[in-house]
Design a protein around this motif. Structure first.
Motif, mmCIF file in Angstrom:
data_model
loop_
_atom_site.group_PDB
_atom_site.id
_atom_site.type_symbol
_atom_site.label_atom_id
_atom_site.label_comp_id
_atom_site.label_asym_id
_atom_site.label_seq_id
_atom_site.Cartn_x
_atom_site.Cartn_y
_atom_site.Cartn_z
ATOM 1 N N VAL A 113 14.415 -30.600 -9.251
ATOM 2 C CA VAL A 113 14.959 -31.319 -8.084
ATOM 3 C C VAL A 113 14.930 -30.373 -6.882
ATOM 4 N N HIS A 114 14.282 -30.806 -5.803
ATOM 5 C CA HIS A 114 14.289 -30.051 -4.549
ATOM 6 C C HIS A 114 15.233 -30.763 -3.587
ATOM 7 N N GLU A 115 16.164 -30.003 -3.017
ATOM 8 C CA GLU A 115 17.180 -30.634 -2.167
ATOM 9 C C GLU A 115 17.110 -30.146 -0.728
ATOM 10 N N ILE A 116 17.399 -31.042 0.173
ATOM 11 C CA ILE A 116 17.633 -30.688 1.568
ATOM 12 C C ILE A 116 19.150 -30.625 1.703
ATOM 13 N N VAL A 117 19.670 -29.454 1.977
ATOM 14 C CA VAL A 117 21.121 -29.297 1.968
ATOM 15 C C VAL A 117 21.715 -29.602 3.347
ATOM 16 N N VAL A 118 22.626 -30.572 3.380
ATOM 17 C CA VAL A 118 23.402 -30.890 4.589
ATOM 18 C C VAL A 118 24.876 -30.944 4.170
ATOM 19 N N PRO A 119 25.807 -30.942 5.116
ATOM 20 C CA PRO A 119 27.225 -30.952 4.727
ATOM 21 C C PRO A 119 27.573 -32.154 3.840
ATOM 22 N N GLU A 120 28.448 -31.913 2.853
ATOM 23 C CA GLU A 120 28.830 -32.988 1.922
ATOM 24 C C GLU A 120 29.921 -33.841 2.549
ATOM 25 N N SER A 121 29.514 -34.585 3.566
ATOM 26 C CA SER A 121 30.460 -35.445 4.281
ATOM 27 C C SER A 121 29.828 -36.820 4.441
ATOM 28 N N PRO A 122 30.658 -37.860 4.542
ATOM 29 C CA PRO A 122 30.093 -39.217 4.669
ATOM 30 C C PRO A 122 29.341 -39.433 5.978
ATOM 31 N N ASP A 161 30.703 -29.575 11.410
ATOM 32 C CA ASP A 161 29.700 -30.183 10.547
ATOM 33 C C ASP A 161 28.555 -30.763 11.366
ATOM 34 N N ALA A 162 28.374 -30.205 12.561
ATOM 35 C CA ALA A 162 27.227 -30.647 13.374
ATOM 36 C C ALA A 162 25.942 -30.010 12.845
ATOM 37 N N VAL A 163 24.896 -30.805 12.787
ATOM 38 C CA VAL A 163 23.600 -30.314 12.311
ATOM 39 C C VAL A 163 22.581 -30.659 13.381
ATOM 40 N N ALA A 164 21.741 -29.716 13.749
ATOM 41 C CA ALA A 164 20.690 -29.994 14.727
ATOM 42 C C ALA A 164 19.574 -30.803 14.065
ATOM 43 N N PRO A 165 18.867 -31.616 14.834
ATOM 44 C CA PRO A 165 17.745 -32.365 14.255
ATOM 45 C C PRO A 165 16.728 -31.412 13.617
ATOM 46 N N PHE A 166 16.124 -31.863 12.543
ATOM 47 C CA PHE A 166 15.101 -31.020 11.904
ATOM 48 C C PHE A 166 14.101 -31.881 11.149
ATOM 49 N N ASN A 167 13.008 -31.267 10.789
ATOM 50 C CA ASN A 167 11.938 -31.922 10.037
ATOM 51 C C ASN A 167 11.683 -31.158 8.758
ATOM 52 N N VAL A 168 11.327 -31.891 7.722
ATOM 53 C CA VAL A 168 10.882 -31.282 6.464
ATOM 54 C C VAL A 168 9.586 -31.974 6.108
ATOM 55 N N LEU A 169 8.625 -31.238 5.570
ATOM 56 C CA LEU A 169 7.372 -31.865 5.171
ATOM 57 C C LEU A 169 7.319 -31.995 3.647
ATOM 58 N N MET A 170 6.974 -33.193 3.191
ATOM 59 C CA MET A 170 6.922 -33.439 1.753
ATOM 60 C C MET A 170 5.481 -33.592 1.294
ATOM 61 N N GLU A 171 5.119 -32.893 0.229
ATOM 62 C CA GLU A 171 3.826 -33.129 -0.419
ATOM 63 C C GLU A 171 4.026 -34.344 -1.303
ATOM 64 N N LEU A 172 3.484 -35.483 -0.877
ATOM 65 C CA LEU A 172 3.850 -36.753 -1.500
ATOM 66 C C LEU A 172 3.575 -36.809 -3.002
ATOM 67 N N ASP A 173 2.475 -36.210 -3.442
ATOM 68 C CA ASP A 173 2.141 -36.344 -4.860
ATOM 69 C C ASP A 173 2.809 -35.280 -5.724
ATOM 70 N N LYS A 174 3.368 -34.264 -5.100
ATOM 71 C CA LYS A 174 4.020 -33.204 -5.891
ATOM 72 C C LYS A 174 5.524 -33.192 -5.699
ATOM 73 N N GLY A 175 5.999 -33.845 -4.647
ATOM 74 C CA GLY A 175 7.436 -33.867 -4.383
ATOM 75 C C GLY A 175 7.961 -32.566 -3.813
ATOM 76 N N VAL A 176 7.056 -31.644 -3.485
ATOM 77 C CA VAL A 176 7.510 -30.358 -2.955
ATOM 78 C C VAL A 176 7.898 -30.528 -1.487
ATOM 79 N N LEU A 177 9.042 -29.944 -1.114
ATOM 80 C CA LEU A 177 9.524 -30.010 0.265
ATOM 81 C C LEU A 177 9.289 -28.653 0.923
ATOM 82 N N GLU A 178 8.868 -28.670 2.159
ATOM 83 C CA GLU A 178 8.642 -27.415 2.885
ATOM 84 C C GLU A 178 9.342 -27.492 4.234
ATOM 85 N N PRO A 179 10.405 -26.759 4.491
ATOM 86 C CA PRO A 179 11.020 -25.827 3.544
ATOM 87 C C PRO A 179 11.936 -26.554 2.556
#
Ligand code: 6PG
Ligand code: NI
Length: 186
Positions: free
Chosen positions: A51-60, A1-19
């Motif tokens: 709803v736009h989601e950033i998917v990461v493992p479902e772990s605490p 369940d290791a995830v490498a660091p990453f960035n997502v860009l959000m369009e603040l007024d539209k809530g759109v995430l890229e990617p």
């Protein structure tokens, strides 16, 4: 369940995430029975929210992040809202950050306590574990917010599906009103 660091860009007024990893859309037909009144036929199967989601493992060890874009609108006197849910793991808490528009965050415990907070650009709302939560767009433009919650929280929609929450947000002549929900029996 290791995830490498990453960035997502959000369009603040539209809530759109890229990617965006995953997007879900809820229409009036997905909300059947959640409003006191049935929608007008003229409304068709209108989009209620996305709803736009950033998917990461479902772990605490992880934090789930998403944006929600709620359309303006009403069904009867009630404003457009999300389905609302408890987290399946009841103790899991969540933070909402308002980005655009004007809304309310309705929260309730299984014991029937309730709270209503404002969602506005810059609002940070804390949803403690054990509190069901539903957002409501009380304005005439999009309501956009960002949410972050503990990775294994999960969603329990069923508990509040039939009766809803203790209060409703309705469009009254003098503005949005918090009303007792007549269907709530607890
Ligand atoms: C969550 C958040 C939030 C919520 C959406 C849609 O736990 O994921 O509370 O992202 O899911 O605003 O609301 P519903 O999940 O109630 O349809
Ligand atoms: Ni949640």
């Amino acid at each position: 369940d290791a995830v490498a660091p990453f960035n997502v860009l959000m369009e603040l007024d539209k809530g759109v995430l890229e990617p965006t990893d995953h997007t879900k859309r809820r229409h009036l037909s997905d909300m059947h029975g959640m409003y006191l009144e049935e929608p007008d036929e003229a409304a068709g199967d209108a989009l209620v929210y996305t709803v736009h989601e950033i998917v990461v493992p479902e772990s605490p060890d992880h934090i789930q992040c998403s944006t929600t874009i709620l359309q303006p609108g009403r069904v009867g006197r009630e404003f457009f809202m999300t389905k609302g849910h408890f987290h399946e793991v009841r103790g899991r808490s969540e933070v909402y950050l308002g980005l655009r528009g004007e809304g309310r965050l309705v929260m309730a415990t299984e014991g029937g306590d309730h709270a209503v907070e404002h969602i506005v650009p810059g609002s940070v709302s804390y949803v403690p574990g054990g509190w069901a939560h539903r957002s409501v767009n009380i304005g005439s433009e999009l309501l956009v917010f960002f949410a972050a919650y503990v990775g294994d929280a999960g969603h329990d929609y069923a508990t509040i599906e039939d009766e809803g929450l203790p209060v409703l947000l309705t469009d009254a002549p003098d503005g949005p009103r918090v009303e007792r929900n007549p269907r709530y029996t607890q």
